[in-house]
Design a protein around this motif. Structure first.
Motif, PDB file in Angstrom:
ATOM      1  N   ILE A  40     -25.450 -30.576  -5.708  1.00 21.81           N
ATOM      2  CA  ILE A  40     -25.772 -29.152  -5.518  1.00 21.81           C
ATOM      3  C   ILE A  40     -27.127 -29.030  -4.823  1.00 21.81           C
ATOM      4  N   LYS A  41     -28.116 -29.772  -5.316  1.00 27.56           N
ATOM      5  CA  LYS A  41     -29.479 -29.688  -4.750  1.00 27.56           C
ATOM      6  C   LYS A  41     -29.479 -30.070  -3.276  1.00 27.56           C
ATOM      7  N   LYS A  42     -28.787 -31.162  -2.972  1.00 25.62           N
ATOM      8  CA  LYS A  42     -28.733 -31.658  -1.591  1.00 25.62           C
ATOM      9  C   LYS A  42     -28.107 -30.610  -0.654  1.00 25.62           C
ATOM     10  N   LEU A  43     -26.997 -30.016  -1.087  1.00 27.61           N
ATOM     11  CA  LEU A  43     -26.271 -29.054  -0.242  1.00 27.61           C
ATOM     12  C   LEU A  43     -27.019 -27.735  -0.094  1.00 27.61           C
ATOM     13  N   VAL A  44     -27.652 -27.272  -1.187  1.00 37.91           N
ATOM     14  CA  VAL A  44     -28.396 -26.003  -1.103  1.00 37.91           C
ATOM     15  C   VAL A  44     -29.625 -26.181  -0.202  1.00 37.91           C
ATOM     16  N   GLU A  45     -30.319 -27.304  -0.353  1.00 36.51           N
ATOM     17  CA  GLU A  45     -31.511 -27.548   0.487  1.00 36.51           C
ATOM     18  C   GLU A  45     -31.150 -27.638   1.960  1.00 36.51           C
ATOM     19  N   ALA A  46     -29.952 -28.177   2.245  1.00 38.33           N
ATOM     20  CA  ALA A  46     -29.518 -28.306   3.648  1.00 38.33           C
ATOM     21  C   ALA A  46     -28.857 -27.024   4.159  1.00 38.33           C
ATOM     22  N   ASP A  47     -28.761 -26.001   3.281  1.00 36.76           N
ATOM     23  CA  ASP A  47     -28.078 -24.739   3.616  1.00 36.76           C
ATOM     24  C   ASP A  47     -26.661 -25.007   4.134  1.00 36.76           C
ATOM     25  N   ALA A  48     -25.990 -25.947   3.456  1.00 34.99           N
ATOM     26  CA  ALA A  48     -24.688 -26.416   3.952  1.00 34.99           C
ATOM     27  C   ALA A  48     -23.494 -25.733   3.284  1.00 34.99           C
ATOM     28  N   LEU A  49     -23.744 -24.916   2.256  1.00 35.24           N
ATOM     29  CA  LEU A  49     -22.620 -24.284   1.548  1.00 35.24           C
ATOM     30  C   LEU A  49     -22.234 -22.989   2.252  1.00 35.24           C
ATOM     31  N   LYS A  50     -21.366 -23.124   3.251  1.00 36.30           N
ATOM     32  CA  LYS A  50     -20.954 -21.949   4.033  1.00 36.30           C
ATOM     33  C   LYS A  50     -19.565 -21.500   3.564  1.00 36.30           C
ATOM     34  N   MET A  51     -19.547 -20.903   2.386  1.00 32.23           N
ATOM     35  CA  MET A  51     -18.257 -20.474   1.828  1.00 32.23           C
ATOM     36  C   MET A  51     -17.737 -19.238   2.556  1.00 32.23           C
ATOM     37  N   GLU A  52     -16.409 -19.074   2.500  1.00 34.84           N
ATOM     38  CA  GLU A  52     -15.780 -17.902   3.111  1.00 34.84           C
ATOM     39  C   GLU A  52     -16.314 -16.621   2.441  1.00 34.84           C
ATOM     40  N   ILE A  53     -16.564 -15.621   3.275  1.00 31.16           N
ATOM     41  CA  ILE A  53     -17.028 -14.327   2.757  1.00 31.16           C
ATOM     42  C   ILE A  53     -15.812 -13.491   2.360  1.00 31.16           C
ATOM     43  N   ILE A  54     -15.870 -12.960   1.140  1.00 29.67           N
ATOM     44  CA  ILE A  54     -14.766 -12.101   0.665  1.00 29.67           C
ATOM     45  C   ILE A  54     -15.291 -10.663   0.652  1.00 29.67           C
ATOM     46  N   PRO A  55     -14.765  -9.794   1.558  1.00 29.16           N
ATOM     47  CA  PRO A  55     -15.209  -8.391   1.541  1.00 29.16           C
ATOM     48  C   PRO A  55     -14.547  -7.652   0.367  1.00 29.16           C
ATOM     49  N   ASN A  56     -15.353  -7.006  -0.454  1.00 31.92           N
ATOM     50  CA  ASN A  56     -14.844  -6.287  -1.621  1.00 31.92           C
ATOM     51  C   ASN A  56     -15.183  -4.804  -1.459  1.00 31.92           C
ATOM     52  N   PRO A  57     -14.205  -3.990  -0.997  1.00 28.46           N
ATOM     53  CA  PRO A  57     -14.487  -2.572  -0.770  1.00 28.46           C
ATOM     54  C   PRO A  57     -14.557  -1.798  -2.093  1.00 28.46           C
ATOM     55  N   LYS A  58     -15.528  -0.905  -2.219  1.00 27.21           N
ATOM     56  CA  LYS A  58     -15.679  -0.086  -3.437  1.00 27.21           C
ATOM     57  C   LYS A  58     -16.026   1.338  -3.014  1.00 27.21           C
ATOM     58  N   GLU A  59     -15.893   2.248  -3.965  1.00 24.97           N
ATOM     59  CA  GLU A  59     -16.392   3.602  -3.723  1.00 24.97           C
ATOM     60  C   GLU A  59     -17.382   3.928  -4.832  1.00 24.97           C
ATOM     61  N   VAL A  60     -18.627   4.206  -4.456  1.00 26.15           N
ATOM     62  CA  VAL A  60     -19.673   4.501  -5.435  1.00 26.15           C
ATOM     63  C   VAL A  60     -20.280   5.859  -5.092  1.00 26.15           C
ATOM     64  N   ASP A  61     -20.290   6.760  -6.087  1.00 20.78           N
ATOM     65  CA  ASP A  61     -20.835   8.119  -5.863  1.00 20.78           C
ATOM     66  C   ASP A  61     -20.221   8.766  -4.617  1.00 20.78           C
ATOM     67  N   GLY A  62     -18.923   8.537  -4.405  1.00 20.93           N
ATOM     68  CA  GLY A  62     -18.233   9.154  -3.279  1.00 20.93           C
ATOM     69  C   GLY A  62     -18.474   8.494  -1.938  1.00 20.93           C
ATOM     70  N   VAL A  63     -19.253   7.396  -1.922  1.00 21.80           N
ATOM     71  CA  VAL A  63     -19.532   6.694  -0.658  1.00 21.80           C
ATOM     72  C   VAL A  63     -18.737   5.393  -0.618  1.00 21.80           C
ATOM     73  N   LYS A  64     -18.024   5.161   0.489  1.00 21.79           N
ATOM     74  CA  LYS A  64     -17.290   3.904   0.641  1.00 21.79           C
ATOM     75  C   LYS A  64     -18.273   2.796   1.046  1.00 21.79           C
ATOM     76  N   VAL A  65     -18.330   1.751   0.208  1.00 21.11           N
ATOM     77  CA  VAL A  65     -19.266   0.659   0.479  1.00 21.11           C
ATOM     78  C   VAL A  65     -18.525  -0.673   0.504  1.00 21.11           C
ATOM     79  N   LEU A  66     -19.177  -1.655   1.090  1.00 19.55           N
ATOM     80  CA  LEU A  66     -18.634  -3.016   1.131  1.00 19.55           C
ATOM     81  C   LEU A  66     -19.566  -3.948   0.369  1.00 19.55           C
ATOM     82  N   GLN A  67     -18.964  -4.808  -0.460  1.00 19.12           N
ATOM     83  CA  GLN A  67     -19.724  -5.883  -1.084  1.00 19.12           C
ATOM     84  C   GLN A  67     -19.215  -7.190  -0.488  1.00 19.12           C
TER      85      GLN A  67
END
Length: 377
Positions: free
Chosen positions: A212-239
């Motif tokens: 874990i230390k080796k990979l985080v230091e090398a910034d090598a953990l490029k996991m797939e981004i999962i877009p999670n759409p939500k609605e908060v206070d009537g505003v459509k947002v993306l997480q």
């Protein structure tokens, strides 16, 4: 489930919470082997303060408890692709914790990773706190050490209840996690097939700390981004989130280990809570063990209506949890209330007519029946 604080403080059995059970399990492990395995809780900014108060009760236990916070990212305004806080949303709702894939940088940034490495710790066992089957298994650990596996994902055979679960595939010479969100619409049914994809990810993971230390230091953990759409206070947002299982392809000698179903007992809804609070399970040394009187290897399917969704409502509608050792399936809809010492067997459906309160009397034994009113009891 209508929780206002951390889910791990829901009472599961005999007045004990998820967290109580986890602490008891690790205490037993440490007492048995004379070891000092710590418990590490990853919080978000939403649960941190509550957790700090809760863990005070374990001060006298034989377990060192560490907590750390995962990162805090700004929610994105969906139609403009700008961070919500930059548009004036500066309170808590403008931010979010970016999924459990954040465990790696957060563990490093908190200083905990270096602390554990300096203590000579080699592996971390990562699991969801609501998975009552996620317990330390020395057979798995021994295998990883002998074979120098930096990462192990526990998988288990898929049933029709798990068709959405992520699965392991071999792709471009690497073991990779395939999630339903990554599957094109025309292949979703194929993905859900239990013939083609026979296993799914339990999210019980064993990971080497130095890796874990080796990979985080090398910034090598490029996991797939999962877009999670939500609605908060009537505003459509993306997480924009990442999943810890998706990191499997970056570790050397990563493997999947096919484990028994008993290592996957999550409580995601009140119907799961009914299973684990019932006579289908017993509690031994903090471990939730299946009742041997149940001959059917699979659990009954349970479907409770919206009246039971929140934990407080669920608990108030059962005077005591029914006996379900011989139950195949239960479907409850409408304003239904259960008395004490009720026994359910076979296939049972209970439906309260609209506007009518239906009470199942104390001591009722219901076997292979559709109950639509008191006359059917």
């Amino acid at each position: 489930m209508g929780c206002t604080g951390p889910k791990s403080v829901i009472e599961v059995r005999d007045g004990l919470t998820f967290l109580d059970l986890i602490v008891i399990q690790i205490e037993n492990l440490n007492n048995k082997y004379g070891s000092k395995v710590p418990l590490v809780l990853m919080n978000s900014f939403n649960t941190h303060d509550d957790t700090q108060k809760i863990v005070e009760k374990y001060t006298n236990s034989n377990v060192d408890i560490h907590t750390f916070n995962q990162s805090k990212y700004p929610r994105i305004v969906a139609d403009e692709f700008v961070p919500w806080p930059s548009k004036g949303k500066t309170d808590k709702d403008g931010w979010y914790p970016p999924g459990h894939g954040d465990v790696f940088p957060a563990l490093m940034n908190s200083g905990k990773l270096d602390t554990f490495l300096s203590q000579g710790k080699e592996y971390v066992f990562v699991a969801n706190s609501d998975n009552l089957g996620a317990i330390v298994d020395l057979t798995i650990l021994k295998h990883l050490i002998q074979n120098k596996n930096e990462y192990c994902m526990e998988v288990t055979p898929k049933t029709l209840a798990d068709v959405k679960g992520g699965t392991l595939i071999s792709y471009e010479g690497k073991v990779q996690l395939l999630e339903i969100a990554q599957v094109p619409d025309e292949h979703v049914n194929e993905f859900k097939s239990i013939e083609k994809f026979k296993i799914f990810n339990t999210n019980n993971l064993w990971i080497n700390l130095k890796a874990i230390k080796k990979l985080v230091e090398a910034d090598a953990l490029k996991m797939e981004i999962i877009p999670n759409p939500k609605e908060v206070d009537g505003v459509k947002v993306l997480q924009l989130e990442t999943a810890v299982g998706a990191a499997i392809r970056f570790f050397d000698n990563a493997i999947g280990a096919n484990v028994p179903r008993s290592r996957f007992l999550p409580v995601k809804a009140s119907s799961d809570l009914l299973l684990v609070q019932s006579d289908l399970y017993t509690l031994v040394d903090g471990f939730v063990i299946r009742n041997k009187a149940r001959t059917n290897p699979s659990n009954p399917s349970i479907e409770l209506g919206p009246e039971f969704k929140k934990v407080a409502n669920f608990l108030s509608r059962f005077k005591s949890i029914p006996s379900i050792v011989e139950l195949d399936s239960l479907k409850v809809s409408g304003d239904v209330w259960f008395g004490s010492s009720v026994v359910l067997k076979g296939k049972v459906t209970v439906t309260a007519k609209s506007g009518v309160k239906l009470e199942i009397p104390d001591g009722a034994v219901i076997e292979n029946k559709n109950i639509n009113g008191p006359e059917d009891l």
